[in-house]
Design an enzyme around this catalytic site. Sequence first.
Site, PDB file in Angstrom:
ATOM      1  CG  ASP A   1      -2.177   0.987   1.108  1.00 26.79           C
ATOM      2  OD1 ASP A   1      -2.337   1.349   0.217  1.00 26.79           O
ATOM      3  OD2 ASP A   1      -3.212   0.377   1.589  1.00 26.79           O
TER       4      ASP A   1
ATOM      5  CG  ASP B   1      -4.302   5.744   0.833  1.00 30.19           C
ATOM      6  OD1 ASP B   1      -5.414   5.308   0.891  1.00 30.19           O
ATOM      7  OD2 ASP B   1      -3.964   6.864   1.143  1.00 30.19           O
TER       8      ASP B   1
ATOM      9  CD  GLU C   1      -8.495   5.180  -1.985  1.00 31.92           C
ATOM     10  OE1 GLU C   1      -9.324   4.753  -0.989  1.00 31.92           O
ATOM     11  OE2 GLU C   1      -7.312   5.502  -1.451  1.00 31.92           O
TER      12      GLU C   1
ATOM     13  CG  HIS D   1      -8.864  -0.283   4.426  1.00 26.25           C
ATOM     14  ND1 HIS D   1      -8.531  -0.506   2.867  1.00 26.25           N
ATOM     15  CD2 HIS D   1      -8.494   0.952   4.681  1.00 26.25           C
ATOM     16  CE1 HIS D   1      -8.151   0.683   2.755  1.00 26.25           C
ATOM     17  NE2 HIS D   1      -8.014   1.517   3.564  1.00 26.25           N
ATOM     18  CG  ASP D   2     -11.113   3.324   3.773  1.00 26.03           C
ATOM     19  OD1 ASP D   2     -10.768   3.287   4.916  1.00 26.03           O
ATOM     20  OD2 ASP D   2     -10.639   3.520   2.928  1.00 26.03           O
TER      21      ASP D   2
END
Length: 544
Positions: free
Chosen positions: A99, A201, A243, A317-318
Amino acid sequence: MDDARWWQRATGYQIYPRSFQDSDGDGVGDIPGIVSRLDHLADLGVGFVWLSPVYASPMADNGYDVSDYRAIAPQFGTMADFDRLVDAARARGIGIVMDLVVNHSSNEHAWFRAARASRAAPEHQYYIWRDAGPDGGPPDDRRAAFGGPAWSWVEEIGQYYLHLFSPQQPDLNWRNPALRSEIHDMMDWWIAKGIAGFRMDVIDLIGKDVDAGLYEEGPYLHDYLREMHARVLKGRDLVTVGESWSVSLDTALLYCGRDRGELDMLFQFNHIRESWDETLGKFSPLPFDLVAFKKVMNDWQALMNRDGWNSLFLSNHDLPRQVSKYGQDGEWRVRSAKLLATVMHLMKGTPFVYQGEEIGMTNVPFDRIDQFRDLETLNAYAEQTEAGVATADFLRGARANGRDNARTPMQWTDGPQAGFTDGTPWIEVNPNHGAINVAADRADPDGIIAHYRRLIALRRDSDLVVFGTYRPFAEDHPQVMAYDRRLGDRRLAVLANFGSDPVRFDVPDAMAIRGRCAIANAGPREALEGTVTLAPWEAVAVAD
């Protein structure tokens, strides 16, 4: 097909290290814990793991605030543990995707400590600083994603710094060539350790022009991505996933068009936002609207039919647990979990499985604010209740859409703490782990894990699933999703009932098919033609 990239046939699996497996009893998941569970992933057949951040961090945002990009957070283990993970995963045919969190760093990073100590320090230019506005306040009224102003004052140097998330996450200044070079060198360093790629990210934010008020998809974004590709990624057999919460159908191919020299694919969230109140946001959720959902998915499939590449996901995860958000997590939990997997994995693109999705983990029934750990949720609670929102109403929204739904520990067994830890977990285990856990599901030859295993194998082995064109049907039907895939003279038709009641459906002539059942969750079918009755949450794919 001979020109397939390895990640086009592969299925990704996201691990949130803090919640996957604890090896030392401190209640926090770690890298040795991940190594101990690699056989679970190999059995599923996944091709790569997207590892949420394990870098050194004060954990203001659970690792998305990096204080040292070349070190491992001690609570997750050591660099030797990480190297062992890469080797052990590779031995099972699994790559490790890091990440890459480079829109911002931690305010405890050495760069920022130097930056806030002196305007003369070279690192001062690694961040975005502005003088106070005419009224002595922030330079603009931008709000941070986690609440409050997006600017914080530093008395020592008499300037504000930008943080689009929390004050502990100052934004990096990508307009500075030295900063970009530091990031490129860091990426090279991780690639040399044998990783398989990067998930990037909020990468859409790095090209911002603050003075012009352009934050999302700013004017410098694609220059920076092309520079990164030329400097770091070109010629290397890696996968890159960006993302972006702001990407649209109009801008998507700027990131991942075949000839752009930028990224391989994107995580876009248009389908996620469909269930958020446009004004009040994610903590005021709207009912799931299948027609709106299909419109987004179909539009993105149409765009990527000719160029680029889709990422396929409903969970991360969000986000809330997909079986609770889009399926039915009561009586029809197992069947609806399989349905969601079927319709997503058989589209064109690379599927991503979020940990626990493969056993149908559900949202967590927290009923007190002190049970939550997520920075975004806690800040939103403080702001919204101060503004007059009732606590019960906020908690209802947090239970539906809050990020902690995805962050409760992985449910391995029906034993204490779901087999996640021998200690006290950093966040409570979902109380339904007695019934929903890996051991129980794996013992069922027709369980959710078995269904995922079949879908992942189907993608790995089928050119039709990987490369076939996508054609939707019944786009306005409020309960049924229907599409087919075509490659040459081969075809696969998918039909799914998003409802707890049976539904009669007239199969369009252009979709009608006879052949073999490729996969089903409510009994096999060898034909989809004429008028069919679909059972509650039934999904079936038939190949000719």
